[in-house]
Design a protein around this motif. Sequence first.
Motif, PDB file in Angstrom:
ATOM      1  N   TYR A 188       0.852  -1.197   0.000  1.00 59.72           N
ATOM      2  CA  TYR A 188       0.000   0.000   0.000  1.00 59.72           C
ATOM      3  C   TYR A 188       0.883   1.241   0.000  1.00 59.72           C
ATOM      4  O   TYR A 188       2.122   1.139  -0.045  1.00 59.72           O
ATOM      5  N   ASP A 189       0.286   2.419   0.012  1.00 58.85           N
ATOM      6  CA  ASP A 189       1.035   3.653  -0.182  1.00 58.85           C
ATOM      7  C   ASP A 189       2.201   3.816   0.786  1.00 58.85           C
ATOM      8  O   ASP A 189       3.288   4.255   0.402  1.00 58.85           O
ATOM      9  N   PHE A 225      -8.648   5.185   0.367  1.00 52.04           N
ATOM     10  CA  PHE A 225      -9.259   4.101   1.131  1.00 52.04           C
ATOM     11  C   PHE A 225      -8.826   4.214   2.591  1.00 52.04           C
ATOM     12  O   PHE A 225      -7.758   4.741   2.894  1.00 52.04           O
ATOM     13  N   GLN A 226      -9.647   3.665   3.490  1.00 53.25           N
ATOM     14  CA  GLN A 226      -9.229   3.421   4.863  1.00 53.25           C
ATOM     15  C   GLN A 226      -8.792   1.955   4.931  1.00 53.25           C
ATOM     16  O   GLN A 226      -9.610   1.061   4.687  1.00 53.25           O
ATOM     17  N   LEU A 227      -7.539   1.699   5.221  1.00 55.83           N
ATOM     18  CA  LEU A 227      -7.033   0.336   5.305  1.00 55.83           C
ATOM     19  C   LEU A 227      -6.862  -0.064   6.761  1.00 55.83           C
ATOM     20  O   LEU A 227      -6.175   0.617   7.519  1.00 55.83           O
ATOM     21  N   MET A 228      -7.514  -1.159   7.149  1.00 58.89           N
ATOM     22  CA  MET A 228      -7.374  -1.675   8.504  1.00 58.89           C
ATOM     23  C   MET A 228      -6.941  -3.131   8.451  1.00 58.89           C
ATOM     24  O   MET A 228      -7.578  -3.949   7.790  1.00 58.89           O
ATOM     25  N   THR A 261      -4.791   4.914   2.044  1.00 58.00           N
ATOM     26  CA  THR A 261      -4.017   4.570   0.859  1.00 58.00           C
ATOM     27  C   THR A 261      -4.870   4.745  -0.393  1.00 58.00           C
ATOM     28  O   THR A 261      -6.097   4.625  -0.340  1.00 58.00           O
ATOM     29  N   THR A 262      -4.206   5.028  -1.508  1.00 52.02           N
ATOM     30  CA  THR A 262      -4.930   5.152  -2.783  1.00 52.02           C
ATOM     31  C   THR A 262      -5.068   3.811  -3.483  1.00 52.02           C
ATOM     32  O   THR A 262      -5.901   3.659  -4.384  1.00 52.02           O
ATOM     33  N   LYS A 294      -7.835  -0.096  -6.506  1.00 49.16           N
ATOM     34  CA  LYS A 294      -7.536   1.285  -6.877  1.00 49.16           C
ATOM     35  C   LYS A 294      -8.731   2.157  -6.520  1.00 49.16           C
ATOM     36  O   LYS A 294      -9.877   1.769  -6.751  1.00 49.16           O
ATOM     37  N   ASN A 295      -8.474   3.320  -5.940  1.00 49.57           N
ATOM     38  CA  ASN A 295      -9.547   4.258  -5.616  1.00 49.57           C
ATOM     39  C   ASN A 295      -9.815   5.157  -6.827  1.00 49.57           C
ATOM     40  O   ASN A 295      -8.911   5.851  -7.303  1.00 49.57           O
ATOM     41  N   LEU A 296     -11.048   5.129  -7.323  1.00 49.60           N
ATOM     42  CA  LEU A 296     -11.459   5.986  -8.434  1.00 49.60           C
ATOM     43  C   LEU A 296     -12.123   7.221  -7.839  1.00 49.60           C
ATOM     44  O   LEU A 296     -13.309   7.206  -7.493  1.00 49.60           O
TER      45      LEU A 296
END
Length: 306
Positions: A188-189, A225-228, A261-262, A294-296
């Motif tokens: 991730y980013d 995004f929210q990554l957990m 992260t994107t 991927k976040n659009l």
Amino acid sequence: MTKKARLIYNPVSGHEQMPKNVADILDTMEQAGYEASAFRTTREKQSAQKEATRAAQAGFELIVAAGGDGTINEVVNGIAFLDKRPKMAIIPAGTTNDYARALHIPRENIAEASKVILKHKTQKMDIGQATFAGENQYFVNIAACGSLTELTYGVPSEIKSALGYTAYLIKGAEMLPNLTENELRLTYDEGVYEGKLAMLLLGMTNTIGGFEQVMPDAELCDGLFQLMIVKTSEPVKLLRLMVLAMNGKHVDDNDIIYTKTTSLKIELLGKSVGKKLPVNLDGEIGDYCPVTFKNLQQRIEFYVGE
């Protein structure tokens, strides 16, 4: 030239209340300035998705998705990949209605939910894209992976309708003693995580299964995004995390990685290689790992509540 709008509704959602509300919803759409028509989904696979694509390509300016989170997800999948996309409105009639909650749409009254379009307030929203072996799928609320996520699609629909949130809690308590860890590489980013984990969540909103503090820092249109990542599968620790999650305090726990992260890439490692590890998109199995997200950003314009 009059604008056209298409109502796509699931007749069995909301304890089969949708059909008796169709006439009133169409009237509201007409009041909002649209030439309105309706499509009743069928048992055919991707019925709502196919109709959404057809309506968009036919030049409809608005699609109103009426049903549960699954119906909304199908309509999104029907238009997210297009270059020219209609606006969307949603009328919640499912069990949890997470996305309607995030958009501040009334969830207790179908007729009131439809009247949101009369206020002409819209917002361009982020859409998540999941790519499995070159094939894209889309989601608006949550992507999840890991043994604990099975509770979202392991609860029969009739039980969810009867018990609501309680059904998820019962299923979760039943599953805790039998949870397994998966070994994954997450890119991730901010870096790479390699190791065992019980669950990961990739959120678009702050609401999952009706609980509003799971992703406390979520924004709907920031391109992130929210990554957990839940690293532990020990029942006692997971119960503690569930309690902390009621007020959003779980994100600071040592057993949690929480970041924005994107994009995200999930790969199987070690003993998990060769396993069919499902990826859940908006409450239903999308496909199996590996997967790239991927976040659009601001992909679809939605009508929103106050």
